[in-house]
Motif scaffolding. Structure first.
Motif, short mmCIF file in Angstrom:
data_model
loop_
_atom_site.label_atom_id
_atom_site.label_comp_id
_atom_site.label_asym_id
_atom_site.label_seq_id
_atom_site.Cartn_x
_atom_site.Cartn_y
_atom_site.Cartn_z
N MET A 1 11.03 19.16 -7.64
CA MET A 1 9.58 19.02 -7.69
C MET A 1 9.02 19.47 -9.03
SD MET A 1 6.80 20.67 -5.08
CE MET A 1 7.70 20.00 -3.69
N THR A 2 9.62 20.46 -9.64
CA THR A 2 9.10 21.00 -10.90
C THR A 2 10.22 21.12 -11.93
OG1 THR A 2 9.36 23.21 -9.95
CG2 THR A 2 7.16 22.25 -9.88
N PRO A 3 10.84 20.01 -12.34
CA PRO A 3 11.92 20.08 -13.32
C PRO A 3 11.45 20.60 -14.67
CG PRO A 3 11.20 17.81 -13.01
CD PRO A 3 10.53 18.63 -11.94
N PHE A 4 10.15 20.39 -14.96
CA PHE A 4 9.61 20.86 -16.23
C PHE A 4 9.65 22.39 -16.30
CE2 PHE A 4 7.06 20.67 -19.98
CZ PHE A 4 6.24 21.78 -19.93
N VAL A 5 9.46 23.04 -15.16
CA VAL A 5 9.43 24.50 -15.13
C VAL A 5 10.84 25.08 -15.13
CG1 VAL A 5 8.74 26.52 -13.79
CG2 VAL A 5 7.22 24.55 -13.96
N TYR A 6 11.70 24.59 -14.22
CA TYR A 6 13.02 25.19 -14.08
C TYR A 6 14.06 24.60 -15.03
CZ TYR A 6 10.95 27.14 -9.89
OH TYR A 6 10.13 27.81 -9.02
N LYS A 7 13.78 23.37 -15.52
CA LYS A 7 14.68 22.69 -16.47
C LYS A 7 16.09 22.56 -15.90
CE LYS A 7 12.08 24.04 -20.58
NZ LYS A 7 11.47 22.71 -20.72
N VAL A 8 16.16 22.22 -14.62
CA VAL A 8 17.44 22.02 -13.95
C VAL A 8 17.54 20.57 -13.50
CG1 VAL A 8 18.87 22.65 -11.97
CG2 VAL A 8 17.59 24.42 -13.19
N GLY A 9 18.64 19.92 -13.88
CA GLY A 9 18.89 18.55 -13.45
C GLY A 9 20.06 18.50 -12.49
N PHE A 10 20.26 17.35 -11.86
CA PHE A 10 21.30 17.20 -10.84
C PHE A 10 22.34 16.18 -11.29
CE2 PHE A 10 17.28 18.19 -8.72
CZ PHE A 10 17.62 19.33 -8.01
N ALA A 11 23.58 16.42 -10.88
CA ALA A 11 24.66 15.47 -11.13
C ALA A 11 25.60 15.52 -9.92
CB ALA A 11 25.41 15.83 -12.41
N THR A 12 26.49 14.53 -9.86
CA THR A 12 27.45 14.46 -8.75
C THR A 12 28.86 14.64 -9.30
OG1 THR A 12 26.01 12.97 -7.53
CG2 THR A 12 28.31 13.08 -6.84
N GLY A 13 29.59 15.61 -8.75
CA GLY A 13 30.95 15.90 -9.19
C GLY A 13 31.98 15.32 -8.25
N PRO A 14 33.21 15.76 -8.38
CA PRO A 14 34.29 15.29 -7.50
C PRO A 14 33.94 15.54 -6.03
CG PRO A 14 35.18 16.52 -9.35
CD PRO A 14 33.70 16.70 -9.40
N VAL B 1 0.84 -1.19 0.00
CA VAL B 1 0.00 0.00 0.00
C VAL B 1 0.88 1.25 0.00
CG1 VAL B 1 -1.75 1.31 1.25
CG2 VAL B 1 -1.90 -1.18 1.13
N ARG B 2 0.82 1.99 -1.08
CA ARG B 2 1.61 3.21 -1.22
C ARG B 2 0.74 4.31 -1.81
NH1 ARG B 2 6.54 3.76 0.95
NH2 ARG B 2 7.27 4.95 -0.84
N LEU B 3 1.12 5.55 -1.55
CA LEU B 3 0.46 6.71 -2.14
C LEU B 3 1.35 7.25 -3.25
CD1 LEU B 3 -1.76 8.90 -2.15
CD2 LEU B 3 -0.42 10.13 -0.43
N SER B 4 0.81 7.35 -4.45
CA SER B 4 1.59 7.87 -5.57
C SER B 4 0.98 9.18 -6.07
CB SER B 4 1.64 6.85 -6.71
OG SER B 4 0.33 6.60 -7.22
N TYR B 5 1.78 9.95 -6.78
CA TYR B 5 1.36 11.25 -7.27
C TYR B 5 1.67 11.38 -8.76
CZ TYR B 5 0.58 13.23 -2.59
OH TYR B 5 0.09 13.50 -1.33
N LEU B 6 0.79 12.07 -9.47
CA LEU B 6 1.14 12.51 -10.82
C LEU B 6 2.15 13.64 -10.71
CD1 LEU B 6 -2.30 12.69 -12.68
CD2 LEU B 6 -0.50 10.99 -12.96
N VAL B 7 1.85 14.62 -9.86
CA VAL B 7 2.78 15.70 -9.53
C VAL B 7 2.67 15.93 -8.02
CG1 VAL B 7 3.46 18.10 -9.89
CG2 VAL B 7 2.47 16.79 -11.79
N ASP B 8 3.73 15.67 -7.32
CA ASP B 8 3.77 15.83 -5.87
C ASP B 8 4.04 17.31 -5.53
OD1 ASP B 8 3.95 15.26 -3.17
OD2 ASP B 8 6.02 14.57 -3.27
N PRO B 9 3.24 17.94 -4.64
CA PRO B 9 2.17 17.39 -3.81
C PRO B 9 0.77 17.77 -4.29
CG PRO B 9 2.94 19.44 -2.86
CD PRO B 9 3.68 19.27 -4.17
#
Length: 402
Positions: free
Chosen positions: A379-392, A49-57
């Motif tokens: 939460m809103t990558p579609f709006v800000y168009k910012v992704g994450f990565a890991t560097g040194p 039993v889990r709660l899922s979202y189309l767009v959280d929250p």
């Protein structure tokens, strides 16, 4: 003689019960125990039993969600931006409206960045309005037409793309205007509204869609902010999640929303702004007529904190030259951080580090502030168009999404 007195006494008692509206119960047939279905609590349920979202929250899956507010609070633009966002991850939307022309809804979806053929529109024609000019009747009846529309849209969306982009969101703008109210029913009657929302929730669960209903608010003062919603209190009380939207008086083209009722999470408030994406009519003097998208701002959690944000945004602001009493609007630190990261990522093809952001801002930010900023960006990558990565050394890097 005694029997006659007893009969007369019983007749008198029955007459008195009828006067009070208490009649003799009509015997009802008793169902067979075999017809009752029982479900027992099992340990395995805890893992499934889990709660899922189309767009959280904002959009929990397979639920009815209410979005209520006065004109100018960008409710339709808010949902249009969410519809475009979910199209980018493979979900489609059915939009039924008596409030906007079909062309406007379709053009806005494309201009916001929605994927082609992931939005289907059912045009409803208004047939009745109330004293305030709000539509309260149309040639579309939720009880008669909504499920066939959902089935038709699901078939189209499933056959358009491989893999399919299934129907996941249904927008009713407005629920009052798209419902044919039976004799004795009205949008101002709790029982009538509960019946409608119960039917919509059954459809949501049956077809695996989130049904977003848009509604209007009344003018005037109210004891509680949720009482501004036009009609019965069941509009905000019966959905599992409902919001009240309002214009943010502190800033032009800004709005605020607050959870009115939730069975799913604690109360929260959020800010957002509107941004034109298509010009319908230009004017040499005065504002152009435009279609807008929304840019999502900070989400504030907690009963007191959320209520304070909503009150601060909606209370009358001092006139120019008057003392503000400390109520001047300044974007929060987290909102400023998100805006700065978004701008820096947009301006370069190289990943942006937190050190670069802090150098640009001329100050350092706490780990807690960075955590909130990352949550907003995620939460809103579609709006800000910012992704994450890991560097040194596991440093967080920010990069522009394609």
């Amino acid at each position: 003689m005694i029997e006659n007195l007893r009969a007369a006494e019983e007749a008198g008692l029955e007459k008195e019960r009828l006067k009070r509206g208490v009649g003799t119960p009509i015997p009802q047939p008793i169902a067979s125990p075999d017809s009752i279905t029982l479900e027992f609590a099992m340990a395995k349920d805890t893992a499934t039993v889990r709660l899922s979202y189309l767009v959280d929250p904002y959009l929990p899956s397979a639920c009815v969600v209410g979005f209520f507010g006065r004109g100018g609070s960008a409710k339709s633009s808010f949902l249009a931006s969410l519809a475009a966002q979910i199209s980018d991850v493979g979900a489609s939307t059915l939009w039924v409206s008596v409030e906007e022309p079909t062309d406007w809804i379709k053009v806005r979806h494309m201009k916001i960045g929605g994927v082609e053929r992931t939005l289907a529109v059912v045009k409803a024609v208004a047939s009745k309005t109330d004293a305030h000019g709000r539509v309260i009747g149309s040639n579309f009846n939720v009880y008669e037409h909504l499920e066939p529309a959902i089935i038709a849209a699901k078939g189209e969306f499933d056959s358009t793309y491989i893999p399919p982009k299934p129907l996941r969101l249904v927008v009713l703008d407005t629920a009052v205007g798209l419902t044919t109210w039976a004799k004795g029913e009205s949008p101002n009657d709790d029982a009538s509204v509960k019946r409608l929302l119960g039917y919509l929730q059954a459809l949501a669960e049956k077809h695996g869609v989130t049904i977003a209903i848009i509604g209007h608010s009344n003018k005037g003062k109210h004891d509680h902010f949720a009482d501004t919603v036009a009609g019965a209190s069941a509009w905000t009380n019966s959905p599992r999640l409902s919001f009240v939207h309002a214009r943010d008086r502190r800033e032009e083209f800004a709005c605020v929303m607050l959870v009115a009722k939730s069975n799913l999470t604690q109360r929260f408030a959020a800010t957002y702004t509107t941004e034109p994406v298509h010009t319908l009519h230009e004017r040499d003097e005065g504002a152009d007529s435009v279609l807008c998208q929304t840019r999502f701002g900070e989400v504030v959690w907690g009963e007191e904190e959320a209520s304070e944000l909503f009150h601060s945004a909606t209370k009358p602001q001092p006139a120019e030259g008057e003392e503000s009493g400390g109520g001047d609007h300044r974007p929060s630190v987290v909102s400023q951080m998100v805006t700065l990261v978004s701008q820096m990522v947009e301006a370069t093809s190289e990943p942006v580090t937190r050190d670069c952001v802090e150098a640009k801002a001329g100050r350092t930010f706490s780990r807690r502030e960075w955590g909130k900023a990352d949550d907003m960006l995620a939460m809103t990558p579609f709006v800000y168009k910012v992704g994450f990565a890991t560097g040194p050394q596991n440093r967080r890097l920010y990069a522009k999404l394609p």
